[in-house]
Design a protein around this motif. Structure first.
Motif, mmCIF file in Angstrom:
data_model
loop_
_atom_site.group_PDB
_atom_site.id
_atom_site.type_symbol
_atom_site.label_atom_id
_atom_site.label_comp_id
_atom_site.label_asym_id
_atom_site.label_seq_id
_atom_site.Cartn_x
_atom_site.Cartn_y
_atom_site.Cartn_z
ATOM 1 N N GLU A 228 34.293 48.147 41.002
ATOM 2 C CA GLU A 228 35.700 48.448 41.377
ATOM 3 C C GLU A 228 36.303 49.736 40.341
ATOM 4 O O GLU A 228 35.730 50.265 39.366
ATOM 5 N N MET A 229 37.028 50.588 41.320
ATOM 6 C CA MET A 229 37.313 51.885 40.897
ATOM 7 C C MET A 229 38.064 52.075 39.665
ATOM 8 O O MET A 229 37.878 53.011 38.808
ATOM 9 N N PHE A 230 38.849 50.925 39.392
ATOM 10 C CA PHE A 230 39.394 50.820 38.102
ATOM 11 C C PHE A 230 39.014 50.134 36.985
ATOM 12 O O PHE A 230 38.881 50.709 35.852
ATOM 13 N N SER A 231 38.421 49.142 37.269
ATOM 14 C CA SER A 231 37.980 48.306 36.291
ATOM 15 C C SER A 231 36.375 48.050 35.984
ATOM 16 O O SER A 231 35.995 47.585 35.133
ATOM 17 N N GLY A 232 35.763 48.628 37.014
ATOM 18 C CA GLY A 232 34.233 48.550 37.086
ATOM 19 C C GLY A 232 33.645 47.209 37.397
ATOM 20 O O GLY A 232 32.505 47.068 37.186
ATOM 21 N N ALA A 233 34.554 46.435 37.710
ATOM 22 C CA ALA A 233 33.787 45.060 38.246
ATOM 23 C C ALA A 233 32.843 45.190 39.365
ATOM 24 O O ALA A 233 33.149 46.176 40.201
ATOM 25 N N PRO A 234 31.877 44.193 39.412
ATOM 26 C CA PRO A 234 31.138 44.307 40.557
ATOM 27 C C PRO A 234 31.528 43.918 41.809
ATOM 28 O O PRO A 234 32.574 43.134 41.824
ATOM 29 N N PHE A 235 31.104 44.309 43.078
ATOM 30 C CA PHE A 235 31.316 43.984 44.326
ATOM 31 C C PHE A 235 31.382 42.590 44.544
ATOM 32 O O PHE A 235 30.538 41.876 43.940
ATOM 33 N N PRO A 236 32.425 41.793 45.132
ATOM 34 C CA PRO A 236 32.649 40.408 45.398
ATOM 35 C C PRO A 236 31.601 40.048 46.245
ATOM 36 O O PRO A 236 30.859 40.770 47.144
ATOM 37 N N ASP A 237 31.537 38.720 46.084
ATOM 38 C CA ASP A 237 30.477 38.207 47.238
ATOM 39 C C ASP A 237 31.189 38.151 48.644
ATOM 40 O O ASP A 237 32.151 37.851 48.957
ATOM 41 N N GLY B 219 56.540 50.289 38.167
ATOM 42 C CA GLY B 219 55.643 49.648 39.525
ATOM 43 C C GLY B 219 54.173 49.490 39.131
ATOM 44 O O GLY B 219 53.827 49.766 37.846
ATOM 45 N N ASP B 220 53.431 48.994 39.894
ATOM 46 C CA ASP B 220 52.054 48.666 39.780
ATOM 47 C C ASP B 220 51.269 49.587 40.733
ATOM 48 O O ASP B 220 51.659 50.066 41.697
ATOM 49 N N LYS B 221 49.978 49.792 40.005
ATOM 50 C CA LYS B 221 48.760 50.154 40.974
ATOM 51 C C LYS B 221 47.713 49.239 40.590
ATOM 52 O O LYS B 221 47.182 49.416 39.562
ATOM 53 N N GLY B 222 47.448 48.330 41.386
ATOM 54 C CA GLY B 222 46.386 47.310 40.911
ATOM 55 C C GLY B 222 46.859 46.519 39.963
ATOM 56 O O GLY B 222 47.950 45.901 39.560
ATOM 57 N N ASP B 223 45.961 46.393 38.914
ATOM 58 C CA ASP B 223 46.310 45.960 37.896
ATOM 59 C C ASP B 223 46.696 46.802 36.640
ATOM 60 O O ASP B 223 46.750 46.390 35.420
ATOM 61 N N SER B 224 47.163 48.057 36.912
ATOM 62 C CA SER B 224 47.741 48.913 35.971
ATOM 63 C C SER B 224 49.213 49.170 36.397
ATOM 64 O O SER B 224 49.758 48.904 37.387
ATOM 65 N N ALA B 225 49.974 49.506 35.352
ATOM 66 C CA ALA B 225 51.551 49.756 35.254
ATOM 67 C C ALA B 225 51.777 51.287 35.192
ATOM 68 O O ALA B 225 51.068 52.020 34.573
ATOM 69 N N ASN B 226 52.627 51.654 35.897
ATOM 70 C CA ASN B 226 53.173 53.100 35.872
ATOM 71 C C ASN B 226 54.680 53.191 35.381
ATOM 72 O O ASN B 226 55.670 52.397 35.940
ATOM 73 N N ILE B 227 54.794 53.884 34.379
ATOM 74 C CA ILE B 227 56.329 54.039 33.954
ATOM 75 C C ILE B 227 56.657 55.419 33.868
ATOM 76 O O ILE B 227 56.140 56.153 33.185
ATOM 77 N N GLY B 228 57.514 55.850 34.725
ATOM 78 C CA GLY B 228 58.119 57.423 35.030
ATOM 79 C C GLY B 228 59.288 57.427 33.976
ATOM 80 O O GLY B 228 60.300 56.585 34.218
ATOM 81 N N LEU C 106 49.532 52.477 32.295
ATOM 82 C CA LEU C 106 48.901 51.376 31.178
ATOM 83 C C LEU C 106 48.086 50.756 32.049
ATOM 84 O O LEU C 106 48.332 49.975 33.153
ATOM 85 N N HIS C 107 46.740 50.782 31.619
ATOM 86 C CA HIS C 107 45.700 50.285 32.390
ATOM 87 C C HIS C 107 45.606 48.762 31.848
ATOM 88 O O HIS C 107 45.689 48.306 30.915
ATOM 89 N N ALA C 108 45.077 47.933 32.940
ATOM 90 C CA ALA C 108 44.742 46.643 32.806
ATOM 91 C C ALA C 108 45.938 46.006 32.164
ATOM 92 O O ALA C 108 45.456 45.161 31.184
ATOM 93 N N THR C 109 46.928 46.031 32.530
ATOM 94 C CA THR C 109 48.036 45.215 31.728
ATOM 95 C C THR C 109 48.729 44.395 32.616
ATOM 96 O O THR C 109 49.562 43.651 32.079
ATOM 97 N N LEU C 110 48.344 43.683 33.764
ATOM 98 C CA LEU C 110 49.250 43.091 34.521
ATOM 99 C C LEU C 110 48.492 41.513 34.806
ATOM 100 O O LEU C 110 48.706 41.007 35.722
#
Length: 605
Positions: free
Chosen positions: A135-144, A504-513, A561-565
């Motif tokens: 996974e391009m953000f978390s590094g998790a393996p490919f799902p079944d 707002g969000d991007k996947g499991d990360s938050a973005n604050i402008g 903010l990475h992996a926060t959601l």
């Protein structure tokens, strides 16, 4: 339209699946638009549509695009000759196109409908799995592969332009980047090639402003009170894009809302991550030096977007079955309501776990209790005492629907054995929902082709630039000016007095402008809000890492903010799984600044 066109007027009529149906009619009443574009697809929407297609092979698209946006307005669209571009096709663009053709035939209209295909990678799952991607953000393996519900590449804008060039009046796509519906219109109108990088970047920025509809015209705006009396009639945004890619943002005359530096700047920083490296299939964008200028009431000009060579990959979004989730809101009010709600939540979870254990079933993989009304979202910034009125959001995740269903039954079954003050407005007991988790990855462009399907048949089209694998020269981050907080003339004020903000969000990360209201405020904001300070403020959301970026063009900072959601919108148990309120938390934080610098709120930097 001819390649010598000097200006294209594009209305943005949808920012999500479920947006107001009045937008199309409102924009058509303007009477001078060339295109109306619609963005329906968030990451969470792809999971919902994938589940719909599993139940019915003719579903999987945004049905209300056909029934609510198009059907009542097709005759006027045909009369004005306005072109329509929409990603309402979701995971089934052919079914969406057929439904629209049926409606056109019913109304006796001869508009041509084209569907853009190529994004769907579902039949290539095993091929993707064989590369063992992470996974391009978390590094998790490919799902079944057996658990995967959908797999879609984010296409660019050139296939849309090709469909328009072949005579389509209405273009329906599957998954493409949100801004592509606007960029595709501009490529067609101006005859741009993949090498027109500055123009492509500028029009992509215009598309980014339009893609969330009225968020550019006063929706979700920090200074909401300025538009409070006109939300019911809020205008949807219009972008007037010039041949060089610069644009002016406006709204229909007489509509509600506001187009200002603040409303547009907030939308520009919304969910962009690194503003110097905003990668799209057709161009790498740098928005850090964009200038935002108020040129007239409700008219804002954007200039200065930069473009460089497109990447050699597409981002792909894969949704996969990852168990079930469910929960409910339980209200309490009166003496010690907050404490009673906490006791109730603990009892509901304890009873459910006892029953799971007796049945030999596994425990919940995750639980979440948030007491709404007791400032549970504020963490260390909480200021209230024990709340007298709360809604206890209690949610669980389990490998089986039965496990989630057991919790819901037992929690609601505590109604007569709970502390006093339990109440609520509800109908039937909620049901377990499948979790469609998100896996994002990059796929080579050579793996993905694009086709246009119209009344004339299927045609392979150019998908745009093949891109380059590595940026020739990554832009240097801009140095962030910071002030000395030991200035004896400083006073403490809430950030909202100094800045606008949107999250707002991007996947499991938050973005604050965060955009400074005045350029002189930025160094003081930057001194107070470094990465460590923001990480502390959001520690209760288990943020893994914070990055800070600087946009000198509009005196703004962007925080990632990475992996926060808790897994993000497709699978989180959080009350705010898409970080929509994170900016509001940050705006309440105190910033020290010299009193002499402070000015009354003004909608200009």
């Amino acid at each position: 339209m001819a390649s010598n066109t000097t200006l294209v007027r594009i209305g943005g009529a949808s920012g999500f699946w479920g947006d107001a149906s009045l937008a199309t009619g409102q924009l058509l009443a303007q009477g001078d638009l060339h295109f109306i574009v619609y963005d329906y697809l968030a990451e969470i929407t792809m999971g919902i549509l994938a589940r719909a297609r599993e139940k019915d092979p003719q579903q999987g698209y945004a049905t209300d695009f056909v029934t609510a946006a198009m059907a009542p307005n097709l005759a006027e669209i045909a009369r004005q000759g306005v072109k329509i571009i929409s990603n309402a096709g979701g995971v089934n663009p052919l079914a969406c196109a057929e439904a629209l053709r049926a409606e056109l035939a019913k109304q006796g209209l001869a508009l041509k409908v084209a569907a853009v295909l190529g994004d769907d990678l579902t039949d290539r799952i095993n091929e993707l799995a064989a590369t063992q991607p992470t996974e391009m953000f978390s590094g998790a393996p490919f799902p079944d592969p057996a658990l995967i519900g959908s797999a879609n590449a984010y296409l660019g804008a050139f296939p849309i332009a090709a469909a328009l060039g072949d005579g389509a009046d209405i273009v329906i796509t599957g998954r493409c980047v949100d801004s592509a519906v606007t960029l595709g219109a501009c490529i067609h109108a101006f005859g741009w090639s993949p090498d027109d990088l500055q123009a492509l970047a500028g029009a992509s920025l215009a598309g980014h402003i339009l893609e969330c509809g009225p968020q550019a015209t006063g929706g979700n705006f920090t200074d909401w009170a300025l538009v409070a009396n006109s939300y019911a009639s809020i205008g949807y945004p219009i972008a007037e894009v010039a041949a060089d890619g610069s644009c002016v943002i406006s709204k229909p005359e007489g509509s509600g809302g506001l187009v200002s530096i603040g409303t547009v700047a907030e939308q520009m920083v919304y969910e962009i991550g690194d503003p110097q490296a905003y990668w799209l299939p057709d161009v790498r964008c740098d928005f850090s030096e964009v200038c935002i200028e108020q040129i007239a009431p409700d008219r804002v000009r954007l200039t200065g977007a930069k473009g460089s060579a497109a990447p050699a990959t597409y981002k792909a979004c894969i949704t996969w079955h990852n168990g079930y989730r469910g929960g409910h809101l339980f209200g309490f009010y009166g003496i010690d309501a907050e404490l009673k709600a906490q006791v109730f939540a603990e009892a509901a979870l304890q009873r459910s776990r006892q029953l799971l254990q007796r049945a030999g079933a596994p425990d919940f993989s995750e639980t979440s209790v948030e007491l709404i009304g007791a400032e549970s979202q504020f963490g260390a910034q909480r200021r209230s005492g024990v709340a007298r009125e709360v809604a206890a959001k209690i949610a669980v995740r389990h490998a089986s629907a039965k496990g989630v269903g057991l919790f819901i039954k037992e929690a609601t079954g505590l109604g007569l054995s709970a502390p006093p003050g339990l109440c609520g407005f509800a109908g039937a007991r909620p049901k377990p929902s499948p979790v469609m988790a998100l896996f994002s990855m990059a796929v080579p462009k050579t793996m993905v082709g694009a086709e246009v399907v119209s009344e004339g048949g299927k045609k392979v089209v150019d998908a745009g630039s093949a891109g380059v694998a590595i940026p020739l020269e990554a832009p240097m981050p801009h140095a962030i000016p910071t002030a000395a907080l030991d200035d004896p003339t400083c006073i403490s004020v809430p950030l909202v007095q100094l800045a606008w903000a949107r999250s707002g969000d991007k996947g499991d990360s938050a973005n604050i402008g965060v955009i400074a209201r005045q350029a002189s405020y930025l160094p003081w904001i930057a001194a107070a809000l470094d990465e460590a300070a923001v990480a502390r403020l959001f520690a209760h959301f288990q943020v893994a890492r914070v990055q800070r970026f600087y946009l000198p063009g509009c005196h703004a900072l962007n925080f990632l903010l990475h992996a926060t959601l808790g897994g993000g919108g497709t699978s989180s148990l959080r009350f705010d799984p898409q970080a929509k309120g994170y900016s509001q938390l940050l705006l309440s934080h105190s910033v020290r600044i010299p009193a002499a610098l402070l000015q009354p709120h003004a909608d200009a930097p």
